[in-house]
Design a protein around this motif. Structure first.
Motif, PDB file in Angstrom:
ATOM      1  N   PRO A 134       9.989  59.426  42.875  1.00  0.00           N
ATOM      2  CA  PRO A 134       8.943  59.482  41.855  1.00  0.00           C
ATOM      3  C   PRO A 134       9.565  59.702  40.480  1.00  0.00           C
ATOM      4  O   PRO A 134      10.485  60.506  40.318  1.00  0.00           O
ATOM      5  N   TYR A 135       9.049  58.984  39.472  1.00  0.00           N
ATOM      6  CA  TYR A 135       9.570  59.177  38.118  1.00  0.00           C
ATOM      7  C   TYR A 135       8.433  59.076  37.111  1.00  0.00           C
ATOM      8  O   TYR A 135       7.493  58.311  37.283  1.00  0.00           O
ATOM      9  N   ALA A 136       8.549  59.872  36.050  1.00  0.00           N
ATOM     10  CA  ALA A 136       7.447  60.038  35.099  1.00  0.00           C
ATOM     11  C   ALA A 136       7.674  59.218  33.841  1.00  0.00           C
ATOM     12  O   ALA A 136       7.821  59.748  32.742  1.00  0.00           O
ATOM     13  N   SER A 137       7.698  57.907  33.995  1.00  0.00           N
ATOM     14  CA  SER A 137       7.706  57.007  32.848  1.00  0.00           C
ATOM     15  C   SER A 137       7.073  55.702  33.298  1.00  0.00           C
ATOM     16  O   SER A 137       6.858  55.503  34.509  1.00  0.00           O
ATOM     17  N   PRO A 138       6.744  54.794  32.373  1.00  0.00           N
ATOM     18  CA  PRO A 138       6.235  53.496  32.810  1.00  0.00           C
ATOM     19  C   PRO A 138       7.222  52.785  33.738  1.00  0.00           C
ATOM     20  O   PRO A 138       8.409  53.113  33.778  1.00  0.00           O
ATOM     21  N   GLY A 139       6.713  51.801  34.477  1.00  0.00           N
ATOM     22  CA  GLY A 139       7.524  51.096  35.451  1.00  0.00           C
ATOM     23  C   GLY A 139       8.489  50.109  34.840  1.00  0.00           C
ATOM     24  O   GLY A 139       8.654  50.008  33.619  1.00  0.00           O
ATOM     25  N   VAL A 140       9.143  49.337  35.717  1.00  0.00           N
ATOM     26  CA  VAL A 140      10.220  48.438  35.300  1.00  0.00           C
ATOM     27  C   VAL A 140       9.719  47.390  34.310  1.00  0.00           C
ATOM     28  O   VAL A 140      10.292  47.210  33.230  1.00  0.00           O
ATOM     29  N   GLY A 141       8.656  46.675  34.671  1.00  0.00           N
ATOM     30  CA  GLY A 141       8.173  45.591  33.821  1.00  0.00           C
ATOM     31  C   GLY A 141       7.691  46.062  32.471  1.00  0.00           C
ATOM     32  O   GLY A 141       8.066  45.511  31.427  1.00  0.00           O
ATOM     33  N   ALA A 142       6.856  47.099  32.453  1.00  0.00           N
ATOM     34  CA  ALA A 142       6.318  47.610  31.195  1.00  0.00           C
ATOM     35  C   ALA A 142       7.425  48.187  30.315  1.00  0.00           C
ATOM     36  O   ALA A 142       7.393  48.045  29.087  1.00  0.00           O
ATOM     37  N   SER A 143       8.402  48.831  30.936  1.00  0.00           N
ATOM     38  CA  SER A 143       9.520  49.396  30.169  1.00  0.00           C
ATOM     39  C   SER A 143      10.334  48.279  29.513  1.00  0.00           C
ATOM     40  O   SER A 143      10.739  48.391  28.351  1.00  0.00           O
ATOM     41  N   ALA A 144      10.583  47.198  30.250  1.00  0.00           N
ATOM     42  CA  ALA A 144      11.354  46.083  29.705  1.00  0.00           C
ATOM     43  C   ALA A 144      10.612  45.420  28.542  1.00  0.00           C
ATOM     44  O   ALA A 144      11.204  45.121  27.501  1.00  0.00           O
ATOM     45  N   ILE A 145       9.316  45.215  28.699  1.00  0.00           N
ATOM     46  CA  ILE A 145       8.524  44.603  27.632  1.00  0.00           C
ATOM     47  C   ILE A 145       8.470  45.521  26.413  1.00  0.00           C
ATOM     48  O   ILE A 145       8.616  45.073  25.268  1.00  0.00           O
ATOM     49  N   GLY A 146       8.282  46.809  26.640  1.00  0.00           N
ATOM     50  CA  GLY A 146       8.189  47.750  25.541  1.00  0.00           C
ATOM     51  C   GLY A 146       9.476  47.899  24.767  1.00  0.00           C
ATOM     52  O   GLY A 146       9.462  48.221  23.571  1.00  0.00           O
ATOM     53  N   MET A 147      10.630  47.646  25.416  1.00  0.00           N
ATOM     54  CA  MET A 147      11.908  47.812  24.750  1.00  0.00           C
ATOM     55  C   MET A 147      12.235  46.642  23.838  1.00  0.00           C
ATOM     56  O   MET A 147      12.789  46.813  22.752  1.00  0.00           O
TER      57      MET A 147
END
Length: 402
Positions: A134-147
């Motif tokens: 479990p991790y407390a940040s957005p997932g892989v796809g959303a993190s990549a788009i947001g970056m």
């Protein structure tokens, strides 16, 4: 009831490495020690992982981190799904001693406090997905788009969200066809424009250009930090406004809206962190709540919730806006999927202290893990039972009765 073994990952190979350290130390100091055993996981700029209680003290990193100090251990994360084990290699005693791998900790949940590349961009999230932690940040796809600001702008535009006119360019084209890039920009946009590295935060590498000469300088600077640069229309009479959102699974709550203050056209890295670096983004001069009309505040808060749900986000994010005072239009400038200082200062006016914000982030992480565990990963087939490799080495692979 046993405490949650909470890993806090920070640092990493990023231009925002130092900012990440400050954000992580703030979080580790705010977490409720009756609920959590905090396990700091510091990633150096070389990509080495360390743990130890000394990593919860900002003094450990000033003026620089010493990887040879006795109160920290170099560790690695077991990639076995659901393990959560951190191990280190130690040398045994005696003349013929051999190295042995020992267990240092077992993680129940992780909060990534990573800013920029190699952490906020979906890479560490992908690692934690493989580890089934479990991790407390957005997932892989959303993190990549947001970056990546170019991807992000295209995502928002496709979703019908308001963004500033702009275009992005590759370093390879800039090196081959500068005149063509300049011509494209001047055809699509009028001065002033803002130029940004596509995958960086904290205003690093960002500059304003009011003419062609400054535009060339701005592009050169952006391409020092990234192979992709974003050029956006600059607003003359504007307000910067930010709003945080937290939640998961369609249940999202907006924070109060802030108005960062700066004497410059561009809020720089030093404007954000220079006044008191140990406080991170919390040291930024701001008006909170922002002195804006209630209708505009509600519009920004609703827009922020809509973005959060549209991107299927998790945890705590911050969305930054530009308000065109002359036209009365609001534009999204970027989303920070792991914002500086986790935006705790935006939640305190909402009667959510930092310790409670951390509790909620952990709950979202655990809920998302339960949702993932409910997925079926055991689809059965008889493909392998019908597979024939032939009788000789190098023979073509075929399926019987195909």
């Amino acid at each position: 009831m046993s405490k949650i073994q909470l890993g806090v990952i920070f640092g990493s190979r990023s231009c925002e490495h130092d900012v990440s350290i400050i954000s992580a130390v703030q979080l580790m100091r705010a977490a409720d020690r009756q609920t959590y055993d905090i396990i700091p996981l510091y990633i150096t700029q070389k990509g080495e992982w360390f743990t130890g209680d000394a990593l919860m003290d900002i003094a450990t990193f000033t003026p620089a981190f010493d990887e040879n100090r006795k109160d920290v251990k170099r560790v690695k994360l077991d990639l076995t799904a659901g393990s959560g084990v951190l191990t280190c290699v130690e040398r045994g005693g005696g003349l013929f001693a051999r190295e042995r791998e020992t267990v240092v900790a077992r993680l129940d949940c992780v909060i990534p406090v990573l800013h920029g590349m190699h952490g906020e961009d979906g890479t560490v999230q992908g690692l934690l997905e493989l580890c089934n932690l479990p991790y407390a940040s957005p997932g892989v796809g959303a993190s990549a788009i947001g970056m990546d600001k170019a991807y992000m702008k295209q995502f928002f535009r496709g979703g019908g969200f308001p963004v500033l006119p702009g275009a992005w360019f590759l370093r390879s084209r800039w090196e081959k066809d500068r005149d063509g890039v300049i011509a494209d920009i001047e055809r699509e946009l009028s001065y002033p424009v803002f130029v940004k590295p596509a995958s960086l935060g904290s205003s690093i590498g960002v500059s304003k250009a009011g003419d062609r000469e400054k535009l060339v300088e701005a592009l050169e600077l952006a391409f020092e930090f990234d192979r992709k640069a974003l050029v956006e229309k600059g607003l003359v009479n504007k307000l910067e406004l930010n709003c945080s959102v937290m939640g998961y699974n369609g249940d999202a709550l907006p924070s109060e809206v802030e108005m960062p203050l700066s004497n410059e056209d561009l809020l720089t890295f030093w404007g954000k962190y220079g006044s008191n670096p140990t406080k991170g983004m919390a040291s930024l001069k701001r008006v909170l709540p922002a002195p804006i009309e209630p209708q505009l505040r509600q519009r920004i808060q609703q827009l922020s919730v809509d973005i959060f749900n549209n991107m299927d986000l998790k945890g705590v994010v911050r969305i930054d806006y530009m308000y065109d005072v002359d036209e009365g239009e609001i534009y999204i400038t970027e989303i920070n999927t792991i914002p500086g200082s986790l935006s705790f200062y935006l939640w305190e006016p909402c009667a959510v202290p930092y310790s409670e914000l951390i509790d909620r982030m952990v709950r979202y992480a655990m809920q998302a893990q339960r949702d993932k565990d409910n997925n079926n990963y055991a689809f059965s087939s008889d493909i392998l039972s019908n597979l024939s490799l032939g009788g000789k080495a190098g023979a073509k692979t075929g399926l019987k009765n195909a």
